[in-house]
Design a protein around this motif. Structure first.
Motif: not given
Lengths: 194, 414
Positions: B85, B89, B114, B117, B120, B144-145, B147-148
Motif C-alpha cells: 500500500l 502510494h 486506493m 486499501f 487490505a 479515506l480515499n 483526499p486522493f
C-alpha cells in the motif's frame, strides 16, 4: 511542499487506520479474557468471501423466559420486546467449560463492570421471549488449504464446534480460535488425512 | 456540431462576405483547432494500460497473500499489505506529482493503491476474523480515499470513492431499515426497497448540491460528473417508487381507520428517516454552495436539480402519508415531469446529455409499466413479442425525436 505533505498525510491516514485495526485486535487478544462459546455453523462456504465458517454463537439466542422465570409470561415478552434494537450487556457464566448467558440488560443503564465477564452486543430480532443478539462473532476464516470442519461435522451430534473468544473488560470480543471437538483448529487440521 | 458542418458554415459566412475572401479556410482551421482539440491518444492508451496494470498488481498481491495463507506468518502478511500500500502510494505520487514525469501511470498506481486499501481492510479483517453489522469497512474505504481524489483533482480517481459511497449508502440503509423493521414486526424487503427509492432521490439532491459546491471553484472538474450521477440517482429513485406493488400492506393500503395509526406512522418514519438524513445533508451542502455569491449563476442548474429531487421526494412521501394508494402515481407523474423538464432544458440550454438521460429514463419507465401491467395478463410468448414491438416502436419514435432534440441542444449551445 504543502501538496506533498497533504499526499503524505492522506497515505498515512490509510496506513494508520490499518495499523490501529491490527493493534486493537492484538491488544484484545493479549489482554482479553479467554472464554469458550458453543457455536452452530450455519453457512459454511461463501463464494465471495472465500472459505469461512459462518457461525452462530449459541449464547446469542437468549430466552428471556429462562433467565427471568419468576416473571409472568406477558412480562417476559414485554421485557424481550423492550430490548429490540438495543445495545445490550450480556453477563456470562461458565458451565461445564462453556460460557452461557446469565443475564441481559440494556447497555444504556451502564455496564456490569470489570468483575463480571460480559459481552456487548446489539439485539437483532425479538420473537416472543427469545432475543437474537449480534456480538460480531459470526465468521471464522478457514485457511485456503486447510480441512473444512463444517461439512464433515456440523450435522453430527457426536461432534462439537466452539470458538475461543477473547473478551475485554468493556465487553468487546474477538474470535481467537476455533475448537473442533475441543481441539484448537491448527491441531485438528494437522491430524486430518491429507 | 461536427467538424464538416463547421467548415461548411464558415464557407457560407465567407460567401456572404462576412469574412474577407480567402480567409475562410484559415478561420475554419483555427476554429476546428479550438473547438475540436486533437485527443492525446497515446496518453489515453497509456492511462488505460496503466490502470489495468495497477489493478492487476493490486489483485495479484492480494491473491499471492491468499494463496500462501498458511506459509506466510501474520507478520509477513501484514508487512506485505502495508508495504504494498505504501509503495503504490509513493510510486503514484512520484510519477503523477513530483517530479510527475508519467502522470497517467502515476494516477493508475494511485488508483491501484486506493483499491488495494479496501483489499487490505478485508485481509486484516480475515486475519482477525472480524465482521461488522454495519458496512463500516466500506465507509472507511471511501472516506479515506476522498483526499486522493481531491488532491489530484482527477475525475477518474473520483469514481472510486464515489462508487464506494453509493454502495455504502445503500448497504447502510439496508441494514438500518432491516434492523428497525425486523426487530419490531418481522417486515422486510418491500419496505426496504421503498426506502431505497426515497434515499436515491435524496442522493440525487446531495450529489447535485456537491456539484454546485464544485462549480466555478477549485474542483470545477468534478461538477459535471457529480451532477450527471445526481440526476441519474434521482431518476433511479423515481423509477423504483413508480412500482405499484411497493411497500408493505400497512403502508400502501391500510385498513379503515389505520391511516394515521401509531404502527403505520412508525413504519413510515423508518422508511423516510434515511432520506430525511441524506436530504438534510444536501440542504446544508447547498447552503454552503449558495454562500459563494459569485458562483451562484454558474450553479443554477445543479441547485435546480437538487431542489427538484427533494421536491419529488416530499411529494411522493406526502401522497404516501395521506393517499397511500396514489404514491406510485405521484412517482410516475414526477418521472414524467422530470423527463419533460430535462428535454426542455436540454434543447433550450444546449445540454444534449440531459436529453439522452431523459430518453433512457422514459424508455425504462415505459418498459417497466408494460411488464407490470400487461405481462401478467398474457402468456410468455406474447409478452416477449409485445415487449419487442413496443421497444422497436419506442426506439424508432424516440430516435427520430432524440436526434432533433440533441441537434437543437447542440445547436443552441452558447
Amino acid at each position: 511542499m504543502k501538496r506533498r505533505l497533504a499526499f503524505l498525510l492522506a497515505a498515512l491516514a490509510q496506513l494508520a487506520f490499518l495499523g490501529w485495526l491490527v493493534a486493537d485486535q492484538e491488544r484484545l487478544r493479549a489482554t482479553g479474557r479467554a472464554i469458550v462459546l458453543s457455536i452452530e455453523p450455519v453457512d459454511p462456504v461463501d463464494p465471495l468471501s472465500g472459505r469461512y465458517l459462518a457461525i452462530r454463537v449459541k449464547a446469542a439466542r437468549i430466552d428471556v423466559a429462562k433467565l427471568l422465570p419468576e416473571l409472568a409470561a406477558d412480562a417476559q415478552s414485554r421485557t424481550a420486546a423492550s430490548l429490540a434494537g438495543e445495545e445490550v450487556a450480556v453477563v456470562m457464566r461458565e458451565k461445564d467449560g462453556r460460557w452461557e448467558p446469565e443475564s441481559i440488560e440494556s447497555a444504556r443503564y451502564g455496564d456490569p463492570g470489570a468483575s463480571a465477564v460480559w459481552l456487548r452486543g446489539r439485539v437483532r430480532t425479538v420473537s416472543e421471549t427469545v432475543v437474537d443478539v449480534d456480538f460480531g462473532l459470526d465468521r471464522y476464516f478457514i485457511p485456503a488449504h486447510a480441512a473444512d470442519p463444517s461439512p464433515l461435522l456440523w450435522r453430527r451430534a457426536d461432534h462439537e464446534l466452539a470458538i475461543v473468544a477473547r473478551v475485554s473488560v468493556e465487553g468487546r470480543a474477538t474470535i481467537a480460535d476455533l475448537l473442533v471437538d475441543g481441539q484448537p483448529f491448527a491441531e485438528w487440521n494437522a491430524a486430518q488425512p491429507k | 456540431m461536427k467538424r464538416d458542418e463547421l467548415l461548411e458554415a464558415v464557407k457560407r459566412v465567407e460567401s456572404e462576405g462576412l469574412v474577407p475572401a480567402g480567409q475562410g479556410e484559415k478561420v475554419g482551421a483555427r476554429l476546428v483547432e479550438i473547438l475540436f482539440p486533437p485527443r492525446d491518444a497515446t496518453r489515453t492508451a497509456a492511462a488505460v494500460v496503466g490502470w489495468l496494470g495497477g489493478i492487476l498488481v493490486a489483485a495479484g498481491l492480494l491473491l499471492f497473500i491468499a494463496a500462501h495463507w498458511e506459509e506466510l506468518g501474520k507478520v509477513a502478511k501484514l508487512t506485505l499489505i502495508f508495504g504494498t500500500l505504501a509503495g503504490l502510494h509513493y510510486a503514484g505520487y512520484r510519477l503523477a506529482e513530483s517530479p510527475g514525469r508519467r502522470p497517467a501511470l502515476g494516477e493508475a498506481l494511485t488508483a491501484a493503491a486506493m483499491l488495494l486499501f479496501g483489499g487490505a481492510i478485508g485481509l486484516v479483517a480475515q486475519i482477525y476474523n472480524l465482521s461488522s453489522h454495519y458496512p463500516k469497512a466500506i465507509l472507511v474505504w471511501w472516506l479515506l480515499n476522498v483526499p486522493f481524489a481531491l488532491l489530484s483533482r482527477s475525475r477518474r480517481l473520483l469514481v472510486i470513492p464515489l462508487a464506494l459511497f453509493v454502495v455504502w449508502l445503500h448497504m447502510h440503509v439496508d441494514v438500518w431499515v432491516e434492523d428497525q423493521l425486523r426487530a419490531r414486526h418481522f417486515l422486510w424487503s418491500e419496505s426496504e426497497v421503498l426506502a431505497f427509492g426515497f434515499v436515491e432521490l435524496g442522493l440525487g439532491a446531495l450529489l447535485a448540491a456537491l456539484a454546485a459546491v464544485c462549480r466555478a471553484g477549485r474542483y470545477e472538474t468534478f461538477s459535471a460528473p457529480l451532477a450527471l450521477l445526481g440526476r441519474f440517482a434521482a431518476l433511479a429513485g423515481l423509477f423504483t417508487l413508480a412500482f405499484k406493488e411497493l411497500g408493505s400492506t400497512r403502508l400502501v393500503s391500510p385498513e379503515q381507520g389505520q391511516l394515521f395509526s401509531t404502527e403505520r406512522m412508525g413504519e413510515l418514519w423508518i422508511v423516510l428517516a434515511p432520506v430525511a438524513c441524506v436530504a438534510g445533508t444536501a440542504l446544508v451542502v447547498a447552503l454552503l454552495a449558495l454562500a459563494r455569491r459569485p458562483a451562484r449563476g454558474a450553479m443554477r442548474h445543479e441547485l435546480a436539480d437538487g431542489a427538484a429531487a427533494i421536491g419529488a421526494a416530499v411529494a411522493v412521501a406526502a401522497t404516501l402519508l395521506v393517499v397511500p394508494g396514489g404514491a406510485f402515481l405521484a412517482a410516475n407523474g414526477a418521472m414524467l415531469a422530470a423527463v419533460l423538464a430535462l428535454v426542455m432544458r436540454g434543447t433550450h440550454r444546449g445540454r444534449p446529455a440531459d436529453v439522452n438521460l431523459a430518453v433512457v429514463a422514459f424508455l425504462a419507465t415505459v418498459m417497466a409499466r408494460y411488464f407490470e401491467y400487461v405481462a401478467d395478463e398474457f402468456g410468455a410468448v406474447f409478452v416477449f413479442i409485445g415487449a419487442g414491438v413496443l421497444l422497436i416502436a419506442l426506439g424508432g419514435a424516440l430516435e427520430r425525436k432524440r436526434r432533433s432534440w440533441v441537434a437543437r441542444a447542440a445547436g443552441s449551445k452558447p
